[in-house]
Motif scaffolding. Structure first.
Motif, short mmCIF file in Angstrom:
data_model
loop_
_atom_site.label_atom_id
_atom_site.label_comp_id
_atom_site.label_asym_id
_atom_site.label_seq_id
_atom_site.Cartn_x
_atom_site.Cartn_y
_atom_site.Cartn_z
N UNK A 163 21.21 0.30 -5.83
CA UNK A 163 20.38 0.63 -4.67
C UNK A 163 20.94 0.45 -3.47
N UNK A 164 21.25 1.82 -2.78
CA UNK A 164 21.93 1.51 -1.63
C UNK A 164 21.21 1.89 -0.36
N UNK A 165 21.47 1.13 0.68
CA UNK A 165 20.72 1.43 2.00
C UNK A 165 21.55 1.42 3.04
N UNK A 166 21.52 2.83 3.89
CA UNK A 166 22.10 2.96 5.00
C UNK A 166 21.12 2.02 6.21
N UNK A 167 21.82 0.70 6.64
CA UNK A 167 20.74 -0.19 7.59
C UNK A 167 21.14 0.66 8.95
N UNK A 168 21.97 1.26 9.16
CA UNK A 168 22.11 1.87 10.58
C UNK A 168 21.25 3.24 10.65
N UNK A 169 21.04 3.80 9.60
CA UNK A 169 20.40 5.13 9.62
C UNK A 169 21.15 6.24 10.09
N UNK A 170 22.51 6.22 10.08
CA UNK A 170 23.24 7.30 10.53
C UNK A 170 24.54 7.51 9.84
N UNK A 171 24.53 6.95 8.60
CA UNK A 171 25.62 7.40 7.72
C UNK A 171 25.23 8.26 6.12
N UNK A 172 24.14 8.78 6.51
CA UNK A 172 23.71 9.45 5.16
C UNK A 172 24.70 10.53 4.43
N UNK A 173 25.19 11.32 5.41
CA UNK A 173 26.01 12.12 4.71
C UNK A 173 27.49 11.69 4.13
N UNK A 174 28.10 10.59 4.98
CA UNK A 174 28.95 10.03 4.80
C UNK A 174 28.86 9.10 3.24
N UNK A 175 27.71 8.53 3.20
CA UNK A 175 27.43 7.84 1.95
C UNK A 175 27.08 8.61 0.78
N UNK A 176 26.34 9.81 1.16
CA UNK A 176 26.20 10.95 -0.06
C UNK A 176 27.47 11.51 -0.44
N UNK A 177 28.39 11.64 0.16
CA UNK A 177 29.53 12.19 -0.08
C UNK A 177 30.24 11.12 -1.10
N UNK A 178 30.34 9.97 -0.49
CA UNK A 178 31.09 8.83 -1.23
C UNK A 178 30.39 8.75 -2.43
#
Length: 486
Positions: A163-178
């Protein structure tokens, strides 16, 4: 024997009721039988999203089970997986130079002492900092490094659900790509976000399920938002009706943070399927983990928890490995659940506790107490247990409570020798199905014997019964089977 008028029955009752937070089961109208946790922990098994969601309940190690190991550390993730938990919750921040790391808070102050935000620091800056959870876990807890997200995913994304959460809300694309760089990634990742999260459609378009969580005051948003999500959630302290409303939408409902078995059981009865759990070794089992305290280890045992959890780390009693003791010194009346020793399964058993006031004795009306016979580990389980209270003049009183009562009922008392400053007192409680017998310092002249069979629950706790910071210290807590009558 008569009771001591200086010891308020109402005061004792409410002090004992300060045990670890939870909501009374009496108010619950269950949607089905409580699902017990047998078989939940499956060491070595590979878990997929489909497999996880097929379980009722299913468990996620909240911050890697932060009641047991330093939260969001590689150790916490690894230990939870070693025990057999199928899913991990991972919070993510990006450093100023774009490296994704695992951490919950936006700043590093709570766990490292550094007040700066992660977004202000480079990855190299983080290398010089250590996560320190000793205030919460005990003095023997070792400092941990802040893990890189990629290292965590390399180790666990192929076998667990993340269960992964981007706490800053600005890293969506980087996270999805990873995430997409891992085989069968949609089978091993669930996106976690506030219900206000703006990325639901983007994440779902790439094949991932989205868990959206609400706070207890956001029910007005259910109708518009819940249909867009795959899983939904509420905090543990949301009221029963709110959980029932959310369950009624037909989506899997999760709750956080689950610390106790009574919270688990209440939520299961309400139809909650997912437990975002901070106390995996304890909540996922229904047997006692130990028969004696483990204070000498310098670590808090799984299941031992302070009352008033919502007040944070500062309410954790002080564990002293050298003395093999725990000391309660908060300025409020407070309790300490000994869940690691519970539930006591024996019909005939003894419970031994040593205690003292290590600085000076309290006022005559003040006391320390041992609660036992409680049906569950929830706070108002105090209404179903016994409370053995000791005052500085040597007065011992045994009280019982009952559902709906406004105070405890004195069952019996006895006068023993005055306590000495900094002197230890040993209390042994013998319990069998018909009676309770209490002995101080193994002295047969200081024995209180009471015929009472009302409460035989398996949970115990320690209590400081006065609103001052004067510490009370406990050690040598053991539970033992007794053959025959007590």
């Amino acid at each position: 024997m008569s009771g001591n008028p200086d010891l308020s029955r109402r005061q004792l009752f409410f002090t004992a009721a300060a045990l670890v937070g939870g909501v009374g089961l009496a108010a619950c109208q269950g949607v089905g039988p409580v699902a017990k946790p047998q078989g939940i922990l499956q060491p070595g098994a590979t878990t997929t999203v489909e497999g996880l969601l097929s379980r009722t309940p299913f468990y996620v190690a909240h911050r890697g089970s932060g009641d047991n190991w330093t939260e969001h550390s590689m150790e916490s993730y690894a230990e939870s997986v070693r025990l057999g938990v199928g899913a991990l919750e991972v919070s993510v921040h990006a450093t100023s130079d774009g490296v994704l790391v695992c951490h919950h808070d936006s700043t590093l102050k709570r766990l490292t002492g550094d007040p700066r935000k992660i977004s202000q620091l480079t990855h190299a800056d983080l290398a010089g900092l250590s996560l320190d959870a000793r205030l919460w876990l005990g003095p023997a807890s070792k400092p941990q490094t802040i893990p890189d997200l990629k290292d965590v995913l390399d180790r666990f994304a192929g076998t667990q659900v993340i269960f992964i959460e981007d706490k800053q809300g600005t890293n969506t694309e980087a996270l999805l790509d990873l995430m997409e760089g891992y085989p069968n990634s949609t089978e091993h990742f669930i996106w976690k976000q506030s219900f206000r999260g703006a990325h639901t459609t983007t994440v779902q378009s790439r094949g991932y399920k989205v868990w959206g969580y609400f706070d207890a005051d956001q029910a007005a948003q259910f109708a518009a938002i819940v249909p867009t999500l795959d899983l939904v959630g509420l905090p543990v302290d949301a009221d029963d009706d709110l959980f029932r409303r959310l369950v009624g939408y037909g989506k899997p409902v999760m709750a956080w943070e689950v610390h106790t078995r009574s919270q688990r059981d209440r939520l299961s009865e309400l139809g909650v399927r997912g437990m975002m759990c901070s106390n995996i070794p304890y909540v996922c089992r229904d047997k006692a983990l130990h028969s004696a305290d483990t204070f000498a280890s310098g670590l808090r045992a799984a299941g031992d928890l302070p009352s008033d959890l919502e007040k944070g780390w500062g309410v954790q009693p002080i564990i002293d490995a050298t003395a093999g003791s725990v000391t309660i010194k908060t300025p409020e009346t407070s309790g300490y659940l000994l869940g690691s020793l519970c539930p006591i399964a024996e019909t005939n058993y003894s419970l031994t506790v040593d205690l003292r006031w290590p600085v000076w004795l309290p006022k005559p009306q003040q006391y320390a107490a041992i609660a036992f016979g409680q049906l569950t580990d929830q706070s108002d389980a105090a209404a179903t247990g016994y409370y053995l209270a000791l005052q500085p003049d040597g007065q011992l009183g045994l009280f019982s409570g009952g559902p709906g009562m406004q105070g405890g009922t004195l069952l019996g008392s006895m006068q023993t020798e005055n306590l000495q400053e900094q002197g230890w007192v040993s209390l042994t409680i013998f319990v069998n199905p018909e009676e309770i017998r209490i002995v101080r310092d193994s002295n047969p002249e200081w024995m209180l014997q009471i015929k009472n069979a009302a409460d035989r629950g398996g949970y115990i706790s320690l209590h400081k019964g006065y609103p001052e910071a004067l510490p009370v210290q406990f050690r040598g807590i053991t539970v033992a089977k007794v053959d025959g009558a007590a």
